[in-house]
Scaffold this active site. Structure first.
Site: not given
Ligand SMILES: Nc1ncnc2c1ncn2[C@@H]1O[C@H](COP(=O)(O)OP(=O)(O)O)[C@@H](O)[C@H]1O
Ligand SMILES: *[C@@H]1O[C@H](CO)[C@@H](O)[C@H](O)[C@H]1NC(C)=O
Ligand SMILES: *[C@@H]1O[C@H](CO)[C@@H](O)[C@H](O)[C@H]1NC(C)=O
Ligand SMILES: *[C@@H]1O[C@H](CO)[C@@H](O)[C@H](O)[C@H]1NC(C)=O
Ligand SMILES: *[C@@H]1O[C@H](CO)[C@@H](O)[C@H](O)[C@H]1NC(C)=O
Ligand SMILES: *[C@@H]1O[C@H](CO)[C@@H](O)[C@H](O)[C@H]1NC(C)=O
Ligand SMILES: [Mg+2]
Length: 449
Positions: A91, A111, A224
């Site tokens: 994402k 996202k 994870d």
């Molecule tokens: N609600 C949020 N507010 C700010 N940053 C976010 C939020 N959600 C995710 N992120 C940032 O985006 C990155 C990727 O989101 P994530 O859901 O972990 O995706 P993936 O499944 O690709 O790992 C996270 O590691 C975080 O740093």
């Protein structure tokens, strides 16, 4: 961290960036995908779809449409991209200011599928079909949204809405979700914050794990588990990445099937008569919390008297002797000891060496620093009371006087400001200043309280 193509996205004007993320899943420079989707990819997609249906079935019907303030595509149309919040392998997360009525310009995290990320690109290398690979990743995003809708805890980032019918070209199901915006967890930075702040992160985490072990969907494990799956929202820890979780415990026939493996340690669990590895999800989370959070954040610069308890907690979670319940209880005990000041060793009073002077205020000028201070200008530490502050002042060679400020930390403890420069003291104000007698005698303070 940014994958290929991300630079182009960020270099683009903000509105264009949003369009790029939300528009046709094919990157503008890629050729159109072959028309036939490989069979194995179709099967993988069908599996994802079944997973999703199972989850969706457990969701109460029609709930989202009625929720007050729920965000949808309308709010997204006038949205402005403010920047990149983060990117994972699946994402891409953007900081977005919402448009529209309900949006009201509030900032949210948006996202979307990260089509330049490792997940989609790896799939494209395997199957050569961009559209199918995009759908596979989109299914993860939707699974996460379904879970977020079902779970409700301060330690889980709040889902504010979603949009899956952006009317742009392409037959693919496009989906973006909107969540409360946080800040990424910077472990290096956290290591430099006061123990009280680091303890809060750990307490937030164990409260979350307690909820997950007893959730309405059963015991949930984060498969994870990494600091980057968490964000800080207003100082509270929240998990944001929920696509890679399991809500079922590993099935088994014999105990040997129930191995919980980590790079540094293996645990063998028991197989119940129901054919499940008992508590494996809870234990997996707890050991991950131990190895990624507790070992780094809990011990150093903890109050001396709390260190033996913290050492016990670390030892018990590191060996999985404690479950989540016992760990939470131990954390609550530490919090109680800390808040009530019971950890202080009462010896002789140090405060007697200070004169309390009423009716001052201090300036924001720079003075000596200490570590880890709550203020970058000087030495500001949380204390239980003036007595503890006096003990701290005595232990700093530079300290000549201190004040108890009206500011409070999350535990309700006041912040005390320790200073060396007597010129920082300005008469007139509500504050009480405690001045070292040895210093005060050299000056003519007349307002002794
Ligand atoms: N609600 C949020 N507010 C700010 N940053 C976010 C939020 N959600 C995710 N992120 C940032 O985006 C990155 C990727 O989101 P994530 O859901 O972990 O995706 P993936 O499944 O690709 O790992 C996270 O590691 C975080 O740093
Ligand atoms: C942020 O945290 C502070 C202190 O923990 C709390 O008082 C405040 O209500 C919180 N703000 C929001 C918007 O949740
Ligand atoms: C854990 O178990 C695996 C598989 O049984 C083995 O290969 C590995 O060496 C073990 N690791 C440790 C640290 O014991
Ligand atoms: C816990 O303490 C025991 C006994 O001192 C020790 O053998 C063990 O290695 C410790 N475990 C961890 C995870 O620190
Ligand atoms: C933990 O506590 C909860 C709530 O009191 C309880 O339902 C659950 O069974 C306990 N879990 C374990 C493993 O003891
Ligand atoms: C003490 O404070 C005064 C006024 O703020 C300043 O001029 C002076 O340089 C300071 N002295 C020291 C040693 O920092
Ligand atoms: Mg992630």
């Amino acid at each position: 961290m940014p994958g290929p193509g991300l630079g182009a996205l960020l270099a683009a004007p903000l509105l264009l960036a949003l369009t790029l993320v939300l528009s046709s899943p094919w990157p503008p420079w890629d050729p159109p995908p072959p028309p036939l989707q490989p069979r194995s990819l179709t099967q993988e997609l069908e599996q994802r779809q079944r997973d999703l249906s199972t989850l969706a079935a457990s969701l109460e019907e029609e709930e989202e449409g009625q929720k007050e303030g729920w965000l949808g595509c309308a709010e997204l149309r006038g949205a402005r991209v403010l920047g990149l919040a983060g990117a994972g392998i699946t994402k891409l997360v953007l900081r977005v200011a919402l448009g529209g009525r309900a949006g009201g310009g509030g900032e949210v995290a948006l996202k979307a599928v990260h089509w330049a990320g490792g997940d989609v690109q790896g799939c494209v290398r395997r199957y050569g079909h961009f559209g199918g690979c995009y759908r596979l990743a989109a299914a993860k995003l939707r699974k996460e949204a379904a879970l977020l809708q079902r779970l409700d805890h301060p330690g889980i980032v709040k889902l504010l809405g979603q949009c899956s019918d952006i009317s742009l070209s392409g037959p693919e199901m496009k989906v973006v979700t909107m969540l409360e915006l946080g800040n990424p967890l910077e472990m290096i930075q956290l290591l430099q914050t006061p123990w009280e702040e680091r303890f809060k992160i750990c307490l937030d985490l164990i409260e979350l794990l307690y909820y997950m072990a007893n959730s309405p969907l059963g015991s949930i494990a984060l498969l994870d588990f990494q600091p980057r799956q968490f964000v800080l929202v207003n100082g509270s820890l929240k998990v944001t990445d929920l696509d890679d979780v399991t809500t079922t415990e590993l099935p088994c026939q014999v105990d040997e099937d129930c191995m919980l493996e980590f790079p540094t340690k293996n645990f063998s669990l028991q197989c119940t008569v129901q054919g499940k590895c008992e508590g494996i999800n809870e234990k997996r989370n707890l050991f991950n919390a131990y190895r990624y959070f507790f070992t780094y954040l809990l011990p150093h610069t903890a109050p001396l008297a709390l260190q033996p308890i913290l050492k016990d907690v670390l030892n018990a979670t590191g060996d999985l002797r404690y479950g989540v319940n016992e760990t939470l209880r131990a954390f609550q005990k530490v919090l109680h000891l800390y808040k009530s000041g019971l950890y202080l060793q009462r010896k002789t009073s140090n405060l007697r060496e200070y004169i309390a002077l009423k009716g001052f205020h201090t300036t924001d000028t720079e003075d000596y620093k200490c570590w880890p201070s709550n203020s970058h200008l000087g030495c500001m530490l949380s204390v239980h009371n003036a007595e503890e502050a006096a003990t701290i002042c005595n232990s700093h060679p530079q300290c000549q006087h201190f004040t108890i400020t009206p500011q409070r930390t999350w535990t309700g403890r006041p912040l005390a400001l320790f200073q060396s420069n007597l010129s920082d003291l300005i008469p007139g104000g509500p504050m009480v200043v405690y001045v070292k007698r040895s210093t005060a005698s050299k000056r003519s303070f007349s307002q002794e309280a």
